[in-house]
Enzyme design. Structure first.
Site, PDB file in Angstrom:
ATOM      1  N   CYS A 142       0.931  -1.295   0.108  1.00 55.33           N
ATOM      2  CA  CYS A 142       0.185  -0.030   0.046  1.00 55.33           C
ATOM      3  C   CYS A 142       0.831   1.251   0.064  1.00 55.33           C
ATOM      4  O   CYS A 142       0.615   2.202  -0.771  1.00 55.33           O
ATOM      5  CB  CYS A 142      -1.041  -0.279   1.055  1.00 55.33           C
ATOM      6  SG  CYS A 142      -0.072  -0.371   2.762  1.00 55.33           S
ATOM      7  N   HIS A 255      -3.387   6.404   4.438  1.00 58.42           N
ATOM      8  CA  HIS A 255      -1.832   6.573   4.519  1.00 58.42           C
ATOM      9  C   HIS A 255      -1.451   8.136   4.096  1.00 58.42           C
ATOM     10  O   HIS A 255      -1.950   8.559   3.018  1.00 58.42           O
ATOM     11  CB  HIS A 255      -0.958   5.601   3.815  1.00 58.42           C
ATOM     12  CG  HIS A 255      -1.044   4.104   4.407  1.00 58.42           C
ATOM     13  ND1 HIS A 255      -1.578   3.839   5.649  1.00 58.42           N
ATOM     14  CD2 HIS A 255      -0.582   3.057   4.109  1.00 58.42           C
ATOM     15  CE1 HIS A 255      -1.386   2.721   5.819  1.00 58.42           C
ATOM     16  NE2 HIS A 255      -0.709   2.082   4.699  1.00 58.42           N
TER      17      HIS A 255
END
Lengths: 346, 346
Positions: A142, A255
């Site tokens: 990710c 994130h």
């Protein structure tokens, strides 16, 4: 070896790990992108078999309940695309059965990412790499995905020499139990109760943990190592140096990354901004005068990679600094995988 | 101009901004370090005058209640050391009165930090700079203090060419109301209630805000600019290049920093570790095998600067990466200021 089997226009799609955080998002993204599936099979461990999942429908599959089936090697008969998100161990166990069934496995785990016969694909960056798969395509980590999406339009202006990145990674990277731990710990903290630490190495509520995945021999973490090696593989340039520090922060599911890039030639802020304006999958949120920049707490459920705080880094000859945010479960996992599946359609 | 007035062994100490987050910590640190004061005067705005503060005692001052007095230019008669933490505006207003009274102002605001006649001091780094003050000594910005404490022992091995730093800064940097906002927003978020945003630019609960202090003309923030210019001034080396990205995270009162350092000569991990072992004010918390590294949520109330995740940065010729944590209110503000006051004692 390359793959010879033709992909039907309306593939049968298996979702392996259907009850996890990413698995549930696979279902949502298949619907959101109206993926032209002829059938969706929800697979999970024996423990989850029989559970019902509400599915909003996609392609030829009407909205309705899906019943979770126990995943076994036989589950993949007739499957064309198998979206996997149930950990590296299970992916390794199932690979042979999936490929033998003639399905293409799109795997969200780290099991095969660095294998020479497995393309590692971010559709905005290296879509052509799907062409040489031999049954398995890997979905990158990710934190790597959102960084390379942001780097590629700049790289196309001038090659990148070095990247220094520090991440601010959400709890969702640890799955649904990790998000739950952040919630429950925070609640217990505010109530003055004892905190239970189960998923993370330490307390995550009101804390930052500079440690994701396991430690390597060089005292970097595997998460940091992934950002180094996966970036080179996806960008197709072994000369890009990446120095990464990966940190877990008490945020739920996006994130953020602070990125300093050093180029081998001039890349002005204006040129970078212009490149981003036409780049696929990127939204620029960057206006100091109105305090506009991407923030992880406010972008859950979005598809794009968001770029802000774009500015010159005057400490190297050709430098830029930027701040990158993306939804870890969507672009960082499920969405990217389904976008890879779209590339396989005839 | 240099200061000629001798400092008595038992100075009269004024604490300006005594009711704020840093002001309260001044009181705590004066006690903890048993500062040899003969008197402590608690000063604040008219609004706080008359309030009572529990003081644990220090030097010749017994434990007991202090009554907060309204700060006016007359408040500094007989004062030897004035610890200021009430914003740049008030510091500028009061400077003349403080200096005229013969007191040395140790100022926690950004008002005078870059003035040529004001030393900017971190006792572990440049203690000798107190010698040339002319009535005012500035306390550096919190994020700068902990970074230079961590950099100095390494700089003594080989000069530093470039630092890339990304911060993870606690709510406490915005004072007591900011900490309260993090608490109350988090509570409201968990209860599904509407969030009030008053102190920060955006929601801070379960979020990261890449914006501290105001934006500058070059699209960096003033907080980032401070790390650049203050580092050069404190280290006494204009050639150190600093690229900073400053980010607010939902943590209560310790800042963390991810730091990549490039040296002009070899600094091995072993040499760095050895230098830290004997360095004042530094605790190394660094053992991958036991998941040991400093974390901001677990170090509130401590005095040291904590260093961990120390490792080679192989992407430059001579590079190290490290992770630095310190209590923003103590080493980042009150403790550093009282340590400066200690340097003034005969």
């Amino acid at each position: 070896m390359s793959w010879s089997k033709a992909m039907p226009a309306n593939p049968v799609v298996a979702v392996a790990g259907a009850t996890g955080a990413v698995g549930q998002e696979f279902m949502q993204v298949l619907h959101d992108l109206d993926f032209p599936a002829s059938e969706i099979r929800a697979l999970a461990s024996a423990r989850s078999a029989g559970k019902k999942i509400e599915f909003a429908g996609c392609g030829q599959v009407p909205a309705g309940e899906l019943i979770v089936q126990e995943m076994t090697p036989e589950s993949f008969k007739g499957v064309d695309i198998a979206l996997f998100s149930c950990g590296a161990g299970i992916s390794k166990e199932m690979r042979e059965a999936v490929v033998a069934a003639g399905a293409v496995m799109i795997d969200n785990s780290s099991a095969f990412r660095m294998d020479e016969d497995v393309p590692l694909v971010v559709p905005e960056v290296n879509p052509d790499d799907v062409s040489w798969h031999s049954g398995v395509i890997a979905n990158p980590n990710c934190s790597t995905i959102q960084m390379v999406v942001a780097l590629k339009p700049l790289y196309d202006i001038a090659p990148i020499k070095r990247v220094v990145v520090s991440t601010y990674q959400a709890a969702s990277g640890g799955g649904a139990p990790a998000m739950e731990e952040l919630y429950s710990q925070t609640k217990d903290f505010l109530n003055g109760e004892e905190l239970k630490v189960e998923v993370f190495q330490h307390r995550i509520a009101f804390n930052c943990i500079p440690h994701i995945d396991v430690f390597m021999d060089d005292d970097s973490t595997k998460e940091e190592w992934k950002m180094v090696v996966e970036t080179k593989k996806i960008m197709g340039d072994e000369s890009i140096a990446v120095a990464a520090t990966c940190v877990r922060v008490p945020v739920l599911r996006c994130h953020a990354e602070s990125v300093n890039v050093e180029f081998s030639g001039e890349v002005s802020v204006e040129a970078a901004r212009e490149a981003y304006e036409t780049a696929e999958g990127i939204t620029v949120m960057d206006d100091c005068s109105s305090n506009t920049y991407p923030m992880p707490g406010l972008l859950a459920g979005t598809n794009d990679t968001f770029v802000g705080r774009l500015r010159k880094d005057p400490t190297v000859e050709h430098g830029l600094a930027l701040w990158v945010v993306a939804d870890q479960i969507r672009k960082g996992a499920a969405l990217n995988a389904v976008q890879i599946a779209q590339l396989l359609l005839p």
